[in-house]
Design an enzyme around this catalytic site. Sequence first.
Site, PDB file in Angstrom:
ATOM      1  N   CYS A   1       0.722  -1.088  -0.123  1.00 29.39           N
ATOM      2  CA  CYS A   1       0.105  -0.027  -0.036  1.00 29.39           C
ATOM      3  C   CYS A   1       0.957   1.272   0.057  1.00 29.39           C
ATOM      4  O   CYS A   1       1.494   1.519  -0.971  1.00 29.39           O
ATOM      5  CB  CYS A   1      -0.967  -0.212   1.496  1.00 29.39           C
ATOM      6  SG  CYS A   1      -2.366   1.077   1.011  1.00 29.39           S
TER       7      CYS A   1
ATOM      8  N   HIS B   1      -3.385  -5.408   0.992  1.00 31.80           N
ATOM      9  CA  HIS B   1      -2.837  -5.681   2.260  1.00 31.80           C
ATOM     10  C   HIS B   1      -2.810  -7.317   2.783  1.00 31.80           C
ATOM     11  O   HIS B   1      -3.951  -7.658   3.500  1.00 31.80           O
ATOM     12  CB  HIS B   1      -3.477  -5.140   3.492  1.00 31.80           C
ATOM     13  CG  HIS B   1      -3.597  -3.452   3.528  1.00 31.80           C
ATOM     14  ND1 HIS B   1      -2.518  -2.724   4.352  1.00 31.80           N
ATOM     15  CD2 HIS B   1      -4.221  -2.684   2.619  1.00 31.80           C
ATOM     16  CE1 HIS B   1      -2.442  -1.464   3.861  1.00 31.80           C
ATOM     17  NE2 HIS B   1      -3.578  -1.397   3.094  1.00 31.80           N
TER      18      HIS B   1
ATOM     19  N   GLU C   1      -1.211  -8.543   5.249  1.00 35.66           N
ATOM     20  CA  GLU C   1      -1.039  -8.717   6.442  1.00 35.66           C
ATOM     21  C   GLU C   1      -2.540  -8.573   7.141  1.00 35.66           C
ATOM     22  O   GLU C   1      -2.587  -8.934   8.540  1.00 35.66           O
ATOM     23  CB  GLU C   1      -0.116  -7.519   7.195  1.00 35.66           C
ATOM     24  CG  GLU C   1      -0.665  -6.182   7.142  1.00 35.66           C
ATOM     25  CD  GLU C   1      -0.830  -5.514   6.012  1.00 35.66           C
ATOM     26  OE1 GLU C   1      -0.775  -6.083   4.831  1.00 35.66           O
ATOM     27  OE2 GLU C   1      -1.200  -4.248   6.228  1.00 35.66           O
TER      28      GLU C   1
END
Lengths: 84, 220
Positions: free
Chosen positions: B87, B195, B197
């Site tokens: 990002c 994302h 994560e």
Amino acid sequence: MRFDVVVDVRLRGGIADPAGATIERALSALGYEGVTEVSVGKTVRFTIEAADATEATTQAEDLCASFLTNPVIEDASVTVEAAG
Amino acid sequence: MATTVGVVIFPGTNCEMDAMSSVERLGGIGRLLWHADDDLGDVDAVIVPGGFAHGDYLRPGAIARFSPVMGAVARFAADGGPVVGICNGFQVLTEAGLLPGALQKNVGLKFLCQPTTLRVETTGSILTRRAEVGDQLSVPINHFEGNYTCNDEMLARLRDEDRVVLRYVDNPNGSVDDIAGVCNESRNVVGLMPHPERACDDLLGSADGAVLLGSLLDAA
């Protein structure tokens, strides 16, 4: 000498400008017909110390290329005037 | 010995703990790296996480690129170390010249926060070696400036050199050629807008991000 510098940053041709397109549609919706080619950029102003206008322009163009613009998507024009 | 992953923090970064948590969940050790330090220590991989580095002033990533840590990240990458920018981290890596192209405002001018489906386009990157080409992964996006762009010549190179790592199945932001992630020529630096994560546990709606970050741990 000190010089006033104005850097006009704009998106390069061919790069989508969603902000400009949105404003253009809004203008049309408000009844302002015939407004086209709307583009949105930004202006950076500063003063710079240099021996003469040529040197001031060279410095300003250099910091434009290295920092103020992203050459992948942006162009800039630099205007230099002796500080009043 | 467990793999140590450095997670860079700039003023304004806000995804570092998600990155740390997912690294540790996958069996690695996370280590926070402050942007003003020009030494990565003995990390085996680097994540540049999401957020708003330096307030995104001027352009996302434009100022972060000059933080001392980025010199160290560039040297680490040049030595073949695996680096992933997520990002805002992707934006930082493009501004730093470690990845080609740029991220511009989403078509439609909306901040987008939603799950996306990604298609794995190559397994020849440090982020996709645990995947198969054609795998579809559910990974969320959370960005305003995620519309990937580059000139035609670079786009042709990315395709010819198999450097498009991930594509959106349903392009949410106007990215050229549906690109969600790319890698550098050496394939050890990857940037992506989604994302992973935030998708490493079924409780979060998807654990597909573990395939990507697990690949990073394998590459380290």
